[in-house]
Design a protein around this motif. Sequence first.
Motif, PDB file in Angstrom:
ATOM      1  N   ARG A  62       0.824  -1.202   0.000  1.00 40.10           N
ATOM      2  CA  ARG A  62       0.000   0.000   0.000  1.00 40.10           C
ATOM      3  C   ARG A  62       0.862   1.257   0.000  1.00 40.10           C
ATOM      4  N   ALA A  63       1.925   1.249   0.802  1.00 38.65           N
ATOM      5  CA  ALA A  63       2.829   2.402   0.856  1.00 38.65           C
ATOM      6  C   ALA A  63       3.535   2.599  -0.484  1.00 38.65           C
ATOM      7  N   LEU A  64       3.939   1.514  -1.100  1.00 37.41           N
ATOM      8  CA  LEU A  64       4.602   1.609  -2.402  1.00 37.41           C
ATOM      9  C   LEU A  64       3.648   2.110  -3.475  1.00 37.41           C
ATOM     10  N   ALA A  65       2.392   1.690  -3.418  1.00 38.57           N
ATOM     11  CA  ALA A  65       1.402   2.165  -4.387  1.00 38.57           C
ATOM     12  C   ALA A  65       1.253   3.677  -4.274  1.00 38.57           C
ATOM     13  N   GLY A  66       1.269   4.193  -3.052  1.00 39.69           N
ATOM     14  CA  GLY A  66       1.213   5.642  -2.856  1.00 39.69           C
ATOM     15  C   GLY A  66       2.439   6.341  -3.404  1.00 39.69           C
ATOM     16  N   THR A  67       3.585   5.735  -3.234  1.00 39.65           N
ATOM     17  CA  THR A  67       4.830   6.296  -3.758  1.00 39.65           C
ATOM     18  C   THR A  67       4.802   6.309  -5.279  1.00 39.65           C
ATOM     19  N   PHE A  68       4.360   5.215  -5.873  1.00 32.71           N
ATOM     20  CA  PHE A  68       4.314   5.123  -7.336  1.00 32.71           C
ATOM     21  C   PHE A  68       3.323   6.110  -7.935  1.00 32.71           C
ATOM     22  N   ALA A  69       2.277   6.433  -7.192  1.00 33.12           N
ATOM     23  CA  ALA A  69       1.274   7.379  -7.701  1.00 33.12           C
ATOM     24  C   ALA A  69       1.861   8.773  -7.882  1.00 33.12           C
ATOM     25  N   SER A  70       2.899   9.093  -7.098  1.00 28.58           N
ATOM     26  CA  SER A  70       3.491  10.424  -7.179  1.00 28.58           C
ATOM     27  C   SER A  70       4.648  10.510  -8.174  1.00 28.58           C
ATOM     28  N   VAL A  71       4.978   9.396  -8.814  1.00 28.14           N
ATOM     29  CA  VAL A  71       6.088   9.349  -9.763  1.00 28.14           C
ATOM     30  C   VAL A  71       5.527   9.435 -11.188  1.00 28.14           C
ATOM     31  N   PRO A  72       6.159  10.214 -12.048  1.00 27.67           N
ATOM     32  CA  PRO A  72       5.700  10.261 -13.448  1.00 27.67           C
ATOM     33  C   PRO A  72       5.720   8.868 -14.087  1.00 27.67           C
ATOM     34  N   ALA A  73       4.732   8.618 -14.929  1.00 27.80           N
ATOM     35  CA  ALA A  73       4.572   7.290 -15.541  1.00 27.80           C
ATOM     36  C   ALA A  73       5.804   6.857 -16.328  1.00 27.80           C
ATOM     37  N   GLN A  74       6.429   7.777 -17.029  1.00 30.58           N
ATOM     38  CA  GLN A  74       7.601   7.429 -17.839  1.00 30.58           C
ATOM     39  C   GLN A  74       8.764   6.991 -16.946  1.00 30.58           C
ATOM     40  N   ARG A  75       8.963   7.690 -15.848  1.00 29.67           N
ATOM     41  CA  ARG A  75      10.052   7.334 -14.924  1.00 29.67           C
ATOM     42  C   ARG A  75       9.778   5.972 -14.266  1.00 29.67           C
ATOM     43  N   LEU A  76       8.521   5.738 -13.923  1.00 31.04           N
ATOM     44  CA  LEU A  76       8.143   4.458 -13.332  1.00 31.04           C
ATOM     45  C   LEU A  76       8.381   3.322 -14.323  1.00 31.04           C
ATOM     46  N   GLN A  77       8.032   3.542 -15.576  1.00 30.93           N
ATOM     47  CA  GLN A  77       8.248   2.525 -16.609  1.00 30.93           C
ATOM     48  C   GLN A  77       9.733   2.237 -16.800  1.00 30.93           C
ATOM     49  N   GLN A  78      10.561   3.282 -16.773  1.00 30.40           N
ATOM     50  CA  GLN A  78      12.008   3.087 -16.903  1.00 30.40           C
ATOM     51  C   GLN A  78      12.546   2.253 -15.748  1.00 30.40           C
ATOM     52  N   ALA A  79      12.070   2.509 -14.544  1.00 26.88           N
ATOM     53  CA  ALA A  79      12.517   1.740 -13.380  1.00 26.88           C
ATOM     54  C   ALA A  79      12.093   0.282 -13.507  1.00 26.88           C
ATOM     55  N   ARG A  80      10.884   0.048 -14.001  1.00 29.89           N
ATOM     56  CA  ARG A  80      10.414  -1.332 -14.191  1.00 29.89           C
ATOM     57  C   ARG A  80      11.273  -2.068 -15.212  1.00 29.89           C
ATOM     58  N   VAL A  81      11.608  -1.384 -16.294  1.00 27.55           N
ATOM     59  CA  VAL A  81      12.452  -1.999 -17.327  1.00 27.55           C
ATOM     60  C   VAL A  81      13.824  -2.330 -16.753  1.00 27.55           C
ATOM     61  N   GLN A  82      14.374  -1.425 -15.941  1.00 25.46           N
ATOM     62  CA  GLN A  82      15.689  -1.679 -15.331  1.00 25.46           C
ATOM     63  C   GLN A  82      15.641  -2.903 -14.426  1.00 25.46           C
TER      64      GLN A  82
END
Length: 94
Positions: A62-82
């Motif tokens: 739940r805490a991570l979902a809140g953190t991810f909500a505040s991150v731009p989608a492109q940056r989140l996608q780059q982190a997932r790819v990494q």
Amino acid sequence: MIEPMKTQARTLDRKLRCVDNRIRSFDRVIYRVKVAEQLGVESVTRPIRVSSGTQLSRTVDRALAGTFASVPAQRLQQARVQVQTLAHGLGMSR
């Protein structure tokens, strides 16, 4: 004699499904923690006392979902790819 065996088999099947679901849930939380690390998140809020590992994983998720909500989608996608690239490089799969 057959009925108790069927009942035991169904009970065992339910227990195995429950364990499989719990493993998938923990794998998902571990994956999300790794993505958060790639984003530079150093800590996540968690309860001081927990009654079970499931409660802890839900709280962290739940805490991570809140953190991810505040991150731009492109940056989140780059982190997932990494994270996926690192997992494949180590011979691990999700």
